[in-house]
Design a protein around this motif. Structure first.
Motif, PDB file in Angstrom:
ATOM      1  N   PHE A 192      -6.910  -4.204  -1.676  1.00 16.46           N
ATOM      2  CA  PHE A 192      -7.652  -3.254  -0.856  1.00 16.46           C
ATOM      3  C   PHE A 192      -7.491  -1.814  -1.331  1.00 16.46           C
ATOM      4  O   PHE A 192      -7.538  -0.883  -0.533  1.00 16.46           O
ATOM      5  CB  PHE A 192      -7.197  -3.363   0.605  1.00 16.46           C
ATOM      6  CG  PHE A 192      -7.524  -4.679   1.238  1.00 16.46           C
ATOM      7  CD1 PHE A 192      -8.779  -4.915   1.754  1.00 16.46           C
ATOM      8  CD2 PHE A 192      -6.575  -5.693   1.283  1.00 16.46           C
ATOM      9  CE1 PHE A 192      -9.091  -6.131   2.332  1.00 16.46           C
ATOM     10  CE2 PHE A 192      -6.877  -6.908   1.861  1.00 16.46           C
ATOM     11  CZ  PHE A 192      -8.134  -7.133   2.382  1.00 16.46           C
ATOM     12  N   LYS A 193      -7.316  -1.613  -2.628  1.00 17.21           N
ATOM     13  CA  LYS A 193      -7.167  -0.251  -3.148  1.00 17.21           C
ATOM     14  C   LYS A 193      -8.442   0.569  -2.977  1.00 17.21           C
ATOM     15  O   LYS A 193      -8.390   1.768  -2.769  1.00 17.21           O
ATOM     16  CB  LYS A 193      -6.768  -0.274  -4.623  1.00 17.21           C
ATOM     17  CG  LYS A 193      -5.312  -0.564  -4.835  1.00 17.21           C
ATOM     18  CD  LYS A 193      -4.941  -0.402  -6.279  1.00 17.21           C
ATOM     19  CE  LYS A 193      -3.455  -0.678  -6.440  1.00 17.21           C
ATOM     20  NZ  LYS A 193      -3.015  -0.482  -7.806  1.00 17.21           N
ATOM     21  N   ASP A 194      -9.588  -0.087  -3.088  1.00 21.26           N
ATOM     22  CA  ASP A 194     -10.855   0.634  -2.962  1.00 21.26           C
ATOM     23  C   ASP A 194     -11.366   0.642  -1.529  1.00 21.26           C
ATOM     24  O   ASP A 194     -12.496   1.051  -1.271  1.00 21.26           O
ATOM     25  CB  ASP A 194     -11.907   0.028  -3.890  1.00 21.26           C
ATOM     26  CG  ASP A 194     -12.165  -1.431  -3.577  1.00 21.26           C
ATOM     27  OD1 ASP A 194     -11.343  -2.038  -2.855  1.00 21.26           O
ATOM     28  OD2 ASP A 194     -13.171  -1.971  -4.060  1.00 21.26           O
ATOM     29  N   PHE A 195     -10.532   0.247  -0.588  1.00 19.43           N
ATOM     30  CA  PHE A 195     -10.918   0.214   0.833  1.00 19.43           C
ATOM     31  C   PHE A 195     -11.097   1.632   1.363  1.00 19.43           C
ATOM     32  O   PHE A 195     -10.262   2.499   1.154  1.00 19.43           O
ATOM     33  CB  PHE A 195      -9.840  -0.520   1.636  1.00 19.43           C
ATOM     34  CG  PHE A 195     -10.081  -0.525   3.114  1.00 19.43           C
ATOM     35  CD1 PHE A 195     -11.070  -1.312   3.658  1.00 19.43           C
ATOM     36  CD2 PHE A 195      -9.337   0.284   3.958  1.00 19.43           C
ATOM     37  CE1 PHE A 195     -11.296  -1.327   5.019  1.00 19.43           C
ATOM     38  CE2 PHE A 195      -9.557   0.275   5.312  1.00 19.43           C
ATOM     39  CZ  PHE A 195     -10.536  -0.523   5.849  1.00 19.43           C
ATOM     40  N   GLU A 196     -12.215   1.875   2.029  1.00 24.71           N
ATOM     41  CA  GLU A 196     -12.497   3.169   2.658  1.00 24.71           C
ATOM     42  C   GLU A 196     -12.560   2.969   4.157  1.00 24.71           C
ATOM     43  O   GLU A 196     -13.187   2.025   4.642  1.00 24.71           O
ATOM     44  CB  GLU A 196     -13.818   3.739   2.142  1.00 24.71           C
ATOM     45  CG  GLU A 196     -13.794   4.129   0.684  1.00 24.71           C
ATOM     46  CD  GLU A 196     -12.841   5.277   0.395  1.00 24.71           C
ATOM     47  OE1 GLU A 196     -12.680   6.154   1.257  1.00 24.71           O
ATOM     48  OE2 GLU A 196     -12.255   5.274  -0.697  1.00 24.71           O
ATOM     49  N   PHE A 197     -11.936   3.864   4.895  1.00 27.25           N
ATOM     50  CA  PHE A 197     -11.908   3.740   6.349  1.00 27.25           C
ATOM     51  C   PHE A 197     -13.280   4.015   6.964  1.00 27.25           C
ATOM     52  O   PHE A 197     -13.558   3.595   8.070  1.00 27.25           O
ATOM     53  CB  PHE A 197     -10.850   4.673   6.943  1.00 27.25           C
ATOM     54  CG  PHE A 197      -9.465   4.176   6.692  1.00 27.25           C
ATOM     55  CD1 PHE A 197      -8.874   3.292   7.568  1.00 27.25           C
ATOM     56  CD2 PHE A 197      -8.770   4.560   5.564  1.00 27.25           C
ATOM     57  CE1 PHE A 197      -7.598   2.811   7.327  1.00 27.25           C
ATOM     58  CE2 PHE A 197      -7.503   4.088   5.321  1.00 27.25           C
ATOM     59  CZ  PHE A 197      -6.911   3.213   6.204  1.00 27.25           C
ATOM     60  N   SER A 224      -3.061  12.603   8.378  1.00 24.69           N
ATOM     61  CA  SER A 224      -4.102  11.574   8.295  1.00 24.69           C
ATOM     62  C   SER A 224      -4.131  10.937   6.916  1.00 24.69           C
ATOM     63  O   SER A 224      -4.224   9.711   6.789  1.00 24.69           O
ATOM     64  CB  SER A 224      -5.462  12.198   8.623  1.00 24.69           C
ATOM     65  OG  SER A 224      -6.492  11.301   8.387  1.00 24.69           O
ATOM     66  N   ASP A 225      -4.038  11.762   5.865  1.00 27.60           N
ATOM     67  CA  ASP A 225      -4.051  11.218   4.503  1.00 27.60           C
ATOM     68  C   ASP A 225      -2.837  10.342   4.239  1.00 27.60           C
ATOM     69  O   ASP A 225      -2.949   9.283   3.602  1.00 27.60           O
ATOM     70  CB  ASP A 225      -4.115  12.353   3.477  1.00 27.60           C
ATOM     71  CG  ASP A 225      -5.461  13.067   3.485  1.00 27.60           C
ATOM     72  OD1 ASP A 225      -6.443  12.461   3.968  1.00 27.60           O
ATOM     73  OD2 ASP A 225      -5.521  14.226   3.013  1.00 27.60           O
ATOM     74  N   SER A 226      -1.669  10.760   4.723  1.00 31.61           N
ATOM     75  CA  SER A 226      -0.473   9.944   4.497  1.00 31.61           C
ATOM     76  C   SER A 226      -0.558   8.621   5.273  1.00 31.61           C
ATOM     77  O   SER A 226      -0.121   7.582   4.779  1.00 31.61           O
ATOM     78  CB  SER A 226       0.788  10.711   4.876  1.00 31.61           C
ATOM     79  OG  SER A 226       0.845  10.925   6.260  1.00 31.61           O
ATOM     80  N   ALA A 227      -1.128   8.671   6.467  1.00 31.49           N
ATOM     81  CA  ALA A 227      -1.301   7.431   7.235  1.00 31.49           C
ATOM     82  C   ALA A 227      -2.260   6.488   6.518  1.00 31.49           C
ATOM     83  O   ALA A 227      -2.019   5.271   6.447  1.00 31.49           O
ATOM     84  CB  ALA A 227      -1.803   7.752   8.639  1.00 31.49           C
ATOM     85  N   LYS A 228      -3.329   7.020   5.959  1.00 27.48           N
ATOM     86  CA  LYS A 228      -4.272   6.182   5.208  1.00 27.48           C
ATOM     87  C   LYS A 228      -3.604   5.558   3.992  1.00 27.48           C
ATOM     88  O   LYS A 228      -3.808   4.371   3.695  1.00 27.48           O
ATOM     89  CB  LYS A 228      -5.483   7.010   4.771  1.00 27.48           C
ATOM     90  CG  LYS A 228      -6.443   7.333   5.879  1.00 27.48           C
ATOM     91  CD  LYS A 228      -7.615   8.153   5.350  1.00 27.48           C
ATOM     92  CE  LYS A 228      -8.564   8.540   6.442  1.00 27.48           C
ATOM     93  NZ  LYS A 228      -9.696   9.346   5.938  1.00 27.48           N
ATOM     94  N   GLU A 229      -2.811   6.339   3.282  1.00 25.38           N
ATOM     95  CA  GLU A 229      -2.116   5.815   2.101  1.00 25.38           C
ATOM     96  C   GLU A 229      -1.102   4.739   2.501  1.00 25.38           C
ATOM     97  O   GLU A 229      -0.946   3.744   1.797  1.00 25.38           O
ATOM     98  CB  GLU A 229      -1.421   6.950   1.337  1.00 25.38           C
ATOM     99  CG  GLU A 229      -2.389   7.865   0.623  1.00 25.38           C
ATOM    100  CD  GLU A 229      -3.282   7.129  -0.357  1.00 25.38           C
ATOM    101  OE1 GLU A 229      -2.795   6.232  -1.080  1.00 25.38           O
ATOM    102  OE2 GLU A 229      -4.488   7.436  -0.384  1.00 25.38           O
ATOM    103  N   ASP A 230      -0.414   4.945   3.614  1.00 24.47           N
ATOM    104  CA  ASP A 230       0.530   3.926   4.088  1.00 24.47           C
ATOM    105  C   ASP A 230      -0.192   2.627   4.414  1.00 24.47           C
ATOM    106  O   ASP A 230       0.279   1.536   4.073  1.00 24.47           O
ATOM    107  CB  ASP A 230       1.286   4.422   5.316  1.00 24.47           C
ATOM    108  CG  ASP A 230       2.296   5.513   4.989  1.00 24.47           C
ATOM    109  OD1 ASP A 230       2.631   5.668   3.795  1.00 24.47           O
ATOM    110  OD2 ASP A 230       2.736   6.202   5.940  1.00 24.47           O
TER     111      ASP A 230
END
Length: 151
Positions: free
Chosen positions: A59-64, A44-50
């Motif tokens: 969108f660096k500060d974008f939170e899901f 999940s973390d790697s998918a978010k980083e991708d």
């Protein structure tokens, strides 16, 4: 993770796990489950980083979590200082009154504040009580003819 589970529920889950897996296999099952959860989190973390890298530097500060509508609205309203104006506007708006006025306009009636006074002067062609009796009965709505072939 399990903050909403009470003590009784936790004890019940432990007893159930011991009964289902047995005391010999239980430590191995717990290790396997913890590894599985760790792998899911890493994926999940790697998918978010991708996704963040694909979106770009804007969108660096974008939170899901911001995709949740309640969270998005709460953040937008917390950062807005114009809430005083919004509360003032909300207090002046009466939805029931507005809906009644619209319904009266659609039905062809005058709204309550603009209605004629109760003591109307007598007319030349008829008396005031006769006019009030005529006004008390609204016209019956006309229904379209019933077509049995259309149903």
């Amino acid at each position: 993770m399990f903050s909403d589970i009470g003590a009784l529920e936790l004890v019940t889950l432990i007893v159930l796990a011991v009964l289902v897996f047995g005391p010999d296999k239980l430590p191995k099952v717990v290790q396997d489950v913890s590894r599985f959860i760790k792998k899911i989190r890493e994926f999940s973390d790697s998918a978010k980083e991708d996704i963040r890298s694909e979106l770009g530097p804007d969108f660096k500060d974008f939170e899901f979590e911001d995709l949740n509508p309640k969270t998005f609205i709460r953040k937008q309203l917390d950062g807005n200082e114009d809430l005083g104006e919004l509360k003032e506007l909300r207090s002046t708006f009466d939805l029931r009154k507005e809906m009644n006025e619209v319904a009266d306009a659609v039905n062809g009636r005058e709204s309550a504040p603009a209605a004629a006074p109760a003591t109307a002067p007598a007319q030349v062609n008829g008396s005031a009580p006769d006019l009030l009796k005529k006004q008390d009965k609204p016209a019956a709505p006309e229904h379209p003819p019933y077509d049995s072939d259309a149903t």
